[in-house]
Write a protein that holds these residues in place. Structure first.
Motif, PDB file in Angstrom:
ATOM      1  N   HIS A 513       0.831  -1.207   0.000  1.00 48.12           N
ATOM      2  CA  HIS A 513       0.000   0.000   0.000  1.00 48.12           C
ATOM      3  C   HIS A 513       0.867   1.259   0.000  1.00 48.12           C
ATOM      4  CE1 HIS A 513      -3.930   1.929   1.724  1.00 48.12           C
ATOM      5  NE2 HIS A 513      -3.584   2.435   0.552  1.00 48.12           N
ATOM      6  N   LYS A 514       1.936   1.258   0.776  1.00 54.08           N
ATOM      7  CA  LYS A 514       2.813   2.428   0.836  1.00 54.08           C
ATOM      8  C   LYS A 514       3.515   2.659  -0.492  1.00 54.08           C
ATOM      9  CE  LYS A 514       6.626   4.510   3.429  1.00 54.08           C
ATOM     10  NZ  LYS A 514       7.621   4.339   4.503  1.00 54.08           N
ATOM     11  N   GLU A 515       4.021   1.601  -1.119  1.00 51.67           N
ATOM     12  CA  GLU A 515       4.682   1.739  -2.420  1.00 51.67           C
ATOM     13  C   GLU A 515       3.712   2.272  -3.458  1.00 51.67           C
ATOM     14  OE1 GLU A 515       7.924  -1.922  -1.943  1.00 51.67           O
ATOM     15  OE2 GLU A 515       6.009  -2.238  -2.970  1.00 51.67           O
ATOM     16  N   PHE A 516       2.444   1.795  -3.401  1.00 51.65           N
ATOM     17  CA  PHE A 516       1.438   2.279  -4.342  1.00 51.65           C
ATOM     18  C   PHE A 516       1.214   3.772  -4.172  1.00 51.65           C
ATOM     19  CE2 PHE A 516      -2.889   3.396  -5.432  1.00 51.65           C
ATOM     20  CZ  PHE A 516      -3.062   2.811  -6.678  1.00 51.65           C
ATOM     21  N   MET A 517       1.071   4.222  -2.923  1.00 47.32           N
ATOM     22  CA  MET A 517       0.818   5.645  -2.673  1.00 47.32           C
ATOM     23  C   MET A 517       2.018   6.498  -3.071  1.00 47.32           C
ATOM     24  SD  MET A 517      -2.263   5.983  -1.695  1.00 47.32           S
ATOM     25  CE  MET A 517      -2.177   7.709  -1.238  1.00 47.32           C
ATOM     26  N   GLU A 518       3.216   6.022  -2.833  1.00 49.89           N
ATOM     27  CA  GLU A 518       4.407   6.786  -3.217  1.00 49.89           C
ATOM     28  C   GLU A 518       4.483   6.941  -4.732  1.00 49.89           C
ATOM     29  OE1 GLU A 518       7.508   4.547  -1.414  1.00 49.89           O
ATOM     30  OE2 GLU A 518       7.353   5.556   0.535  1.00 49.89           O
ATOM     31  N   GLN A 519       4.184   5.870  -5.462  1.00 46.04           N
ATOM     32  CA  GLN A 519       4.216   5.959  -6.922  1.00 46.04           C
ATOM     33  C   GLN A 519       3.093   6.854  -7.436  1.00 46.04           C
ATOM     34  OE1 GLN A 519       6.645   4.562  -9.024  1.00 46.04           O
ATOM     35  NE2 GLN A 519       5.612   5.997 -10.414  1.00 46.04           N
ATOM     36  N   LEU A 520       1.923   6.778  -6.786  1.00 46.73           N
ATOM     37  CA  LEU A 520       0.803   7.633  -7.191  1.00 46.73           C
ATOM     38  C   LEU A 520       1.149   9.106  -6.992  1.00 46.73           C
ATOM     39  CD1 LEU A 520      -2.110   7.990  -8.107  1.00 46.73           C
ATOM     40  CD2 LEU A 520      -2.837   7.664  -5.728  1.00 46.73           C
ATOM     41  N   VAL A 521       1.782   9.438  -5.878  1.00 50.40           N
ATOM     42  CA  VAL A 521       2.185  10.823  -5.619  1.00 50.40           C
ATOM     43  C   VAL A 521       3.173  11.299  -6.680  1.00 50.40           C
ATOM     44  CG1 VAL A 521       3.489  12.301  -4.045  1.00 50.40           C
ATOM     45  CG2 VAL A 521       1.754  10.752  -3.141  1.00 50.40           C
ATOM     46  N   ALA A 522       4.161  10.449  -7.000  1.00 48.81           N
ATOM     47  CA  ALA A 522       5.153  10.827  -8.007  1.00 48.81           C
ATOM     48  C   ALA A 522       4.494  11.061  -9.369  1.00 48.81           C
ATOM     49  CB  ALA A 522       6.227   9.746  -8.105  1.00 48.81           C
ATOM     50  N   ASP A 523       3.554  10.175  -9.743  1.00 47.53           N
ATOM     51  CA  ASP A 523       2.883  10.319 -11.037  1.00 47.53           C
ATOM     52  C   ASP A 523       2.015  11.571 -11.085  1.00 47.53           C
ATOM     53  OD1 ASP A 523       4.075   7.969 -11.768  1.00 47.53           O
ATOM     54  OD2 ASP A 523       2.301   6.712 -11.450  1.00 47.53           O
ATOM     55  N   LEU A 524       1.280  11.828 -10.007  1.00 48.26           N
ATOM     56  CA  LEU A 524       0.405  12.998  -9.992  1.00 48.26           C
ATOM     57  C   LEU A 524       1.201  14.303 -10.004  1.00 48.26           C
ATOM     58  CD1 LEU A 524      -2.255  11.825  -7.367  1.00 48.26           C
ATOM     59  CD2 LEU A 524      -2.678  12.275  -9.785  1.00 48.26           C
ATOM     60  N   CYS A 525       2.316  14.322  -9.290  1.00 52.73           N
ATOM     61  CA  CYS A 525       3.132  15.538  -9.223  1.00 52.73           C
ATOM     62  C   CYS A 525       4.046  15.701 -10.430  1.00 52.73           C
ATOM     63  CB  CYS A 525       3.969  15.539  -7.943  1.00 52.73           C
ATOM     64  SG  CYS A 525       2.997  15.700  -6.436  1.00 52.73           S
ATOM     65  N   GLY A 526       4.161  14.658 -11.252  1.00 51.82           N
ATOM     66  CA  GLY A 526       4.996  14.744 -12.445  1.00 51.82           C
ATOM     67  C   GLY A 526       6.472  14.725 -12.164  1.00 51.82           C
ATOM     68  N   VAL A 527       6.882  13.976 -11.128  1.00 53.01           N
ATOM     69  CA  VAL A 527       8.301  13.870 -10.791  1.00 53.01           C
ATOM     70  C   VAL A 527       8.697  12.406 -10.786  1.00 53.01           C
ATOM     71  CG1 VAL A 527       8.282  15.982  -9.419  1.00 53.01           C
ATOM     72  CG2 VAL A 527       7.833  13.787  -8.300  1.00 53.01           C
ATOM     73  N   SER A 528      10.013  12.187 -10.805  1.00 51.58           N
ATOM     74  CA  SER A 528      10.525  10.826 -10.745  1.00 51.58           C
ATOM     75  C   SER A 528      10.726  10.419  -9.297  1.00 51.58           C
ATOM     76  CB  SER A 528      11.855  10.722 -11.498  1.00 51.58           C
ATOM     77  OG  SER A 528      12.426   9.437 -11.330  1.00 51.58           O
ATOM     78  N   GLN A 529      10.274   9.213  -8.981  1.00 49.15           N
ATOM     79  CA  GLN A 529      10.399   8.740  -7.610  1.00 49.15           C
ATOM     80  C   GLN A 529      11.828   8.314  -7.275  1.00 49.15           C
ATOM     81  OE1 GLN A 529       7.694   5.574  -6.700  1.00 49.15           O
ATOM     82  NE2 GLN A 529       8.291   5.439  -4.559  1.00 49.15           N
ATOM     83  N   LYS A 530      12.618   8.012  -8.295  1.00 52.03           N
ATOM     84  CA  LYS A 530      13.960   7.502  -8.065  1.00 52.03           C
ATOM     85  C   LYS A 530      14.925   8.590  -7.627  1.00 52.03           C
ATOM     86  CE  LYS A 530      13.409   3.726 -11.406  1.00 52.03           C
ATOM     87  NZ  LYS A 530      13.939   3.118 -12.648  1.00 52.03           N
ATOM     88  N   GLU A 531      14.719   9.811  -8.080  1.00 53.23           N
ATOM     89  CA  GLU A 531      15.616  10.906  -7.743  1.00 53.23           C
ATOM     90  C   GLU A 531      14.931  11.923  -6.856  1.00 53.23           C
ATOM     91  OE1 GLU A 531      17.100  12.670 -11.249  1.00 53.23           O
ATOM     92  OE2 GLU A 531      17.940  10.814 -12.073  1.00 53.23           O
TER      93      GLU A 531
END
Length: 603
Positions: A513-531
């Motif tokens: 669930h946490k990984e899903f929310m982190e990826q969703l935040v990155a996608d919505l904000c238009g940023v890369s989660q890796k950096e």
């Protein structure tokens, strides 16, 4: 059992007459429902017998005498016949007494499960679904476009009233970024909104300032609107009439969320109905509900959830006693409003708590080919009131008593305390056993006790409804707002994100669930989660702290605020008209004091 056949025929006769009698008296005796949720009862269903009055829970009214269950009718008939000497006392007592687990109960007819669609996600398993794409099933671009249009209209209306802040129309992409920040704040908790833009702390966060400025986030929050303000005004003029819609400010997004929840997922056989509270102290202009245990004010939702995974299948909002005008009570109509046989199919098993459970509801659901099971309140109209051979406080743990009335079986079971369950899909006792820890001679040991099948099934499947609430709370977007409908908007975000996660888990199952929310935040904000987000120097530039006035004599003083660097480093309250565009903090910019440069050395 054969020697009781005449009495059983009598019971069947009275049952039939009661079951198909007119409900006009039910319509006449519905009490005021204003205090219903504070104490947790439904005036159209809850009454008290003469033998079991509980003044602390509800007033004793004449309704208890008018609305008699089949159980009470048979009991009174037996009393009359006994007075005339027609039925011996011993025989009457045997017929009215509760039966034990050693007595054999009939097995109810099994309902054939015929869902309208194949249960599970209504999406292709072959396709890859990202968190963003699943979230957009509930918050589509068309819904977001409508949200932006109404938000911009509300901002224009606020500015026309004299609000002093700058505003540019919000776009769909920017609204998605705004929602991304809302979810970011749900994952990363800070004490206040301003803390997410602080740059003078060891715990400063780099992301929010790269997505949008603090003031921009705040102005969007202030003006967020799901309906058009001009239409709101027209609806408010109808207040007090039947044409007034109390949910008008929610309606566009509420309807979209409900349709999406039912379109992209079809529930499995076991469903759970429960109440859900969205805490809010703002004035909504409609009925606000009190949760007795926490004394929190808020809005009540009636929710239909899939017991297997906690997916929210459908929901409705309680707005007062006129929400469901059919006359059968809040609890009855709330369940019926959530169960659409055409959309769901037939053969479903519905579980509910004691607020909803009533003989009429369970009987009518069975007529619709929905089985049902739920805990019940002994004083509620229609349930057996006989105390003969019933459980007492001294009954041993694991004791079972039951009475069957046609398709309905009422079961009492003694655990730590007495539990009462009514069902149309279970026999009274089928040999199930549960383990409990008991203390004997200062040592704890595990012991097994007999347990009714209805209790076992209820505990298992109602846990799915609790799971739904748990998933919503893990990363809830709820925070303080000034408007009640924004609290509900945040709840819609929680439902959309949680249902999207459940869909992703059903389809792929490769994210927590946490990984899903982190990826969703990155996608919505238009940023890369890796950096980690990097702020460029072009973002950090001095701009006026407020709109410049046309009066040249006030240009140097307009918008002056305390310098953040002077206050943090020197403890002085130096005022400056300059602020950083990216950091959104006021900083001195003078020939002999360049706080702007000092502040950004660590950026």
């Amino acid at each position: 059992m054969a020697r009781h056949a005449p009495q059983e025929d009598l019971l069947m006769t009275v049952d039939s007459e009661e079951e198909f009698s007119s409900s006009s008296e039910d319509d006449e005796d519905i009490d005021d429902e204003g205090l219903h949720f504070e104490e947790g009862f439904d005036p159209a269903q809850d009454t008290f017998s003469d033998e079991d009055v509980i003044p602390s829970r509800a007033p004793h009214t004449g309704a208890a005498h008018k609305h008699r269950s089949v159980f009470n009718a048979v009991e009174n008939l037996n009393k009359c016949e006994n007075d005339s000497g027609q039925i011996p006392v011993g025989k009457r007592d045997r017929n009215l007494s509760w039966k034990a687990e050693t007595d054999v109960d009939m097995n109810p007819k099994t309902l054939r499960f015929l869902p309208a669609r194949k249960p599970g996600p209504q999406l292709s398993l072959a396709d890859s679904h990202s968190p963003m794409s699943l979230f957009k099933l509930f918050f589509s671009e068309s819904a977001m476009s409508n949200l932006c249009h109404n938000t911009n209209a509300q901002a224009a209306r606020a500015l026309a009233k004299g609000r002093k802040y700058s505003w540019t129309d919000v776009s769909v992409d920017e609204m998605y970024r705004y929602i991304g920040l809302v979810f970011y704040m749900a994952v990363v908790k800070m004490s206040s909104i301003a803390d997410y833009w602080r740059q003078d702390s060891l715990f400063s966060l780099p992301l929010p300032a790269t997505v949008m400025s603090r003031d921009r986030y705040r102005t969007i929050s202030w003006n967020l609107h799901m309906s058009h303000p001009d239409a709101d005004k027209e609806n408010d003029k109808k207040r007090g009439t039947s044409e007034h819609d109390q949910l008008f400010r929610l309606r566009p997004l509420l309807d979209t969320i409900r349709i999406a929840c039912k379109t992209f997922y079809h529930p499995r056989r076991n469903l759970a109905v429960k109440e859900r509270l969205v805490a809010c102290r703002a004035n909504a202009g409609m009925t606000r509900l009190t949760k007795a245990k926490s004394a929190k004010l808020g809005f009540k939702f009636f929710v239909l959830a899939d017991s297997s995974n906690g997916y929210t299948v459908d929901l409705s909002v309680y707005t007062g006693k006129n929400s469901f005008p059919t006359g059968h009570g809040i609890s009855y109509n709330a369940v019926m409003s959530l169960l659409d046989k055409k959309a769901l199919g037939s053969g479903y098993h519905v579980y509910m708590d004691d607020f909803f459970t009533s003989p009429k509801l369970l009987t009518d659901l069975l007529a619709m080919k929905f089985g049902a099971c739920g805990t019940y309140r002994d004083y509620r109209r229609g349930f057996p009131q006989s105390a003969s051979n019933s459980l007492t406080k001294k009954s041993t743990r694991g004791s079972i008593r039951w009475i069957r009335d046609g398709p309905l079986v009422c079961v009492k079971w003694m655990d730590k305390k007495e539990e009462s369950v009514c069902s149309t899909i279970h026999a009274a006792y089928t040999g199930d056993r549960v383990q409990r820890k008991v203390k004997a001679r200062d040592t704890w040991r595990t012991k097994t006790f007999p347990c009714p099948a209805a209790v076992t099934a209820y505990n298992h499947h109602m846990a799915g409804a609790d799971l739904s609430d748990q998933l919503l709370e893990y990363f809830t977007a709820q925070h303080k707002t000034m408007k009640w409908y924004r609290k509900v908007f945040l709840h819609f975000l929680d439902i959309a994100a949680t249902n999207a996660f459940i869909l992703h888990k059903e389809l792929h199952g490769n994210m927590t669930h946490k990984e899903f929310m982190e990826q969703l935040v990155a996608d919505l904000c238009g940023v890369s989660q890796k950096e980690a987000p990097k702020q460029t120097s072009i973002d950090h530039m001095p701009v006026p702290g407020a709109e410049l006035t046309s009066d040249v004599r006030k240009i140097a003083t307009t918008g002056r605020r305390i310098c953040a660097h002077c206050k943090a480093v020197f403890g002085k309250k130096q005022q400056t008209p300059w602020k950083c565009q990216a950091c959104d903090v006021h900083l001195c910019l003078q020939l002999n004091r360049n706080c702007f440069q000092e502040w950004h050395k660590s950026v």
